[in-house]
Write a protein that holds these residues in place. Structure first.
Motif, PDB file in Angstrom:
ATOM      1  N   GLY A  31       6.103 -10.449   7.085  1.00 49.32           N
ATOM      2  CA  GLY A  31       4.860  -9.824   7.798  1.00 49.32           C
ATOM      3  C   GLY A  31       3.829  -8.976   6.791  1.00 49.32           C
ATOM      4  N   GLY A  32       4.344  -9.173   5.542  1.00 48.96           N
ATOM      5  CA  GLY A  32       3.343  -8.376   4.516  1.00 48.96           C
ATOM      6  C   GLY A  32       1.982  -9.047   4.452  1.00 48.96           C
ATOM      7  N   PHE A  33       1.002  -8.329   3.861  1.00 49.87           N
ATOM      8  CA  PHE A  33      -0.180  -8.778   3.790  1.00 49.87           C
ATOM      9  C   PHE A  33      -1.132  -8.507   2.346  1.00 49.87           C
ATOM     10  CE2 PHE A  33      -0.135  -5.118   6.308  1.00 49.87           C
ATOM     11  CZ  PHE A  33      -1.168  -4.177   5.687  1.00 49.87           C
ATOM     12  N   VAL A  34      -0.484  -7.504   1.822  1.00 48.64           N
ATOM     13  CA  VAL A  34      -1.271  -7.031   0.499  1.00 48.64           C
ATOM     14  C   VAL A  34      -0.630  -8.195  -0.539  1.00 48.64           C
ATOM     15  CG1 VAL A  34      -1.503  -5.257  -1.173  1.00 48.64           C
ATOM     16  CG2 VAL A  34      -1.349  -4.868   1.143  1.00 48.64           C
ATOM     17  N   PRO A  35      -1.419  -8.782  -1.563  1.00 51.12           N
ATOM     18  CA  PRO A  35      -0.927  -9.645  -2.287  1.00 51.12           C
ATOM     19  C   PRO A  35       0.082  -9.107  -3.242  1.00 51.12           C
ATOM     20  CG  PRO A  35      -3.166  -9.855  -2.255  1.00 51.12           C
ATOM     21  CD  PRO A  35      -2.760  -8.753  -1.384  1.00 51.12           C
ATOM     22  N   ALA A  36       1.236  -9.395  -3.487  1.00 50.29           N
ATOM     23  CA  ALA A  36       2.381  -8.518  -4.178  1.00 50.29           C
ATOM     24  C   ALA A  36       2.300  -8.680  -5.876  1.00 50.29           C
ATOM     25  CB  ALA A  36       3.553  -9.445  -3.840  1.00 50.29           C
ATOM     26  N   GLU A  37       1.395  -9.692  -6.262  1.00 50.59           N
ATOM     27  CA  GLU A  37       1.130  -9.826  -7.555  1.00 50.59           C
ATOM     28  C   GLU A  37       0.198  -8.783  -8.068  1.00 50.59           C
ATOM     29  OE1 GLU A  37      -1.586 -12.579  -5.653  1.00 50.59           O
ATOM     30  OE2 GLU A  37       0.371 -12.309  -5.381  1.00 50.59           O
ATOM     31  N   MET A  38      -0.646  -7.986  -7.238  1.00 58.37           N
ATOM     32  CA  MET A  38      -1.549  -7.073  -7.473  1.00 58.37           C
ATOM     33  C   MET A  38      -0.638  -5.607  -7.245  1.00 58.37           C
ATOM     34  SD  MET A  38      -4.980  -8.517  -5.960  1.00 58.37           S
ATOM     35  CE  MET A  38      -5.934  -7.859  -7.109  1.00 58.37           C
ATOM     36  N   THR A  39       0.379  -5.478  -6.938  1.00 62.75           N
ATOM     37  CA  THR A  39       0.943  -4.326  -6.652  1.00 62.75           C
ATOM     38  C   THR A  39       2.156  -4.192  -7.945  1.00 62.75           C
ATOM     39  OG1 THR A  39       3.216  -5.106  -5.310  1.00 62.75           O
ATOM     40  CG2 THR A  39       1.036  -4.756  -4.213  1.00 62.75           C
ATOM     41  N   GLU A  40       2.565  -2.841  -8.006  1.00 62.44           N
ATOM     42  CA  GLU A  40       3.659  -2.762  -8.698  1.00 62.44           C
ATOM     43  C   GLU A  40       4.839  -1.606  -8.065  1.00 62.44           C
ATOM     44  OE1 GLU A  40       3.117   1.024 -11.622  1.00 62.44           O
ATOM     45  OE2 GLU A  40       1.387  -0.482 -11.791  1.00 62.44           O
ATOM     46  N   LYS A  41       6.069  -1.727  -8.298  1.00 61.50           N
ATOM     47  CA  LYS A  41       7.119  -1.003  -7.579  1.00 61.50           C
ATOM     48  C   LYS A  41       7.118   0.379  -8.185  1.00 61.50           C
ATOM     49  CE  LYS A  41      11.961  -1.100  -6.682  1.00 61.50           C
ATOM     50  NZ  LYS A  41      13.346  -1.942  -6.779  1.00 61.50           N
ATOM     51  N   LEU A  42       7.300   1.526  -7.216  1.00 65.90           N
ATOM     52  CA  LEU A  42       7.525   2.713  -7.721  1.00 65.90           C
ATOM     53  C   LEU A  42       8.954   3.268  -7.479  1.00 65.90           C
ATOM     54  CD1 LEU A  42       4.113   4.401  -5.843  1.00 65.90           C
ATOM     55  CD2 LEU A  42       4.615   3.815  -8.411  1.00 65.90           C
ATOM     56  N   ASN A  43       9.344   2.798  -6.634  1.00 65.24           N
ATOM     57  CA  ASN A  43      10.789   3.048  -5.945  1.00 65.24           C
ATOM     58  C   ASN A  43      11.358   1.981  -5.013  1.00 65.24           C
ATOM     59  OD1 ASN A  43      10.058   4.348  -3.429  1.00 65.24           O
ATOM     60  ND2 ASN A  43       9.867   6.157  -4.450  1.00 65.24           N
ATOM     61  N   HIS A  44      12.448   2.439  -4.322  1.00 64.73           N
ATOM     62  CA  HIS A  44      12.981   1.415  -3.443  1.00 64.73           C
ATOM     63  C   HIS A  44      12.273   1.239  -2.081  1.00 64.73           C
ATOM     64  CE1 HIS A  44      16.381   0.458  -5.859  1.00 64.73           C
ATOM     65  NE2 HIS A  44      16.995   1.748  -5.681  1.00 64.73           N
ATOM     66  N   THR A  45      11.369   2.231  -1.623  1.00 67.79           N
ATOM     67  CA  THR A  45      10.441   2.246  -0.714  1.00 67.79           C
ATOM     68  C   THR A  45       8.996   2.110  -0.794  1.00 67.79           C
ATOM     69  OG1 THR A  45      10.560   4.577  -0.388  1.00 67.79           O
ATOM     70  CG2 THR A  45      12.210   3.402   0.832  1.00 67.79           C
ATOM     71  N   LEU A  46       8.613   2.362  -2.165  1.00 70.09           N
ATOM     72  CA  LEU A  46       7.114   2.517  -2.173  1.00 70.09           C
ATOM     73  C   LEU A  46       6.723   1.545  -3.498  1.00 70.09           C
ATOM     74  CD1 LEU A  46       6.358   6.139  -2.314  1.00 70.09           C
ATOM     75  CD2 LEU A  46       5.907   4.348  -0.278  1.00 70.09           C
ATOM     76  N   ARG A  47       5.366   0.633  -3.260  1.00 72.23           N
ATOM     77  CA  ARG A  47       4.793   0.212  -4.159  1.00 72.23           C
ATOM     78  C   ARG A  47       3.381   0.964  -4.504  1.00 72.23           C
ATOM     79  NH1 ARG A  47       5.386  -6.262  -3.347  1.00 72.23           N
ATOM     80  NH2 ARG A  47       7.460  -6.503  -3.201  1.00 72.23           N
TER      81      ARG A  47
END
Length: 119
Positions: A31-47
């Protein structure tokens, strides 16, 4: 007639904030919509959006020249903080934070919106 969109000649918010959001908004989650390759992980719950977690900041989805002409390459798939940052409030008054950021790059304050935003 085209609707006035001050964001197309500004983009300063995309270079000012760390754009962090719940990890499941990324498209590698159901159900996600933001391209994952344009994100980085901050912690277990946030990008966050790549480019917005270090200084100088510039969201990886921003293209063009800030203060002149910009676009968001993932506008339809932008994360919640981008969707919820109001340029104008519901009564049509400009967001003072937006005007404050615009001033840092020499853009004038926003005019009063001619029509209140639709709910």
């Amino acid at each position: 007639m085209d609707e006035f969109n001050p964001c197309l000649d500004c983009g300063i918010c995309c270079t000012h904030f760390r754009i962090s959001f719940y990890w499941a908004e990324a498209d590698d989650a159901p159900g996600g919509f933001v391209p994952a390759e344009m994100t980085e992980k901050l912690n277990h719950t946030l990008r966050c959006m790549k480019g917005s977690n270090q200084v100088p900041r510039r969201c990886s989805a921003l293209s063009g020249e800030v203060g002149r002409q910009v676009a968001r390459s993932i506008y339809e798939n932008r994360p919640t903080p981008c969707r919820e940052f109001p340029v104008y409030f519901e009564d049509g008054t400009p967001n003072p934070k937006c005007d404050e950021l615009r001033a840092t790059i020499g853009l004038p304050p926003l005019p009063q919106s001619p029509l209140p935003r639709a709910a």
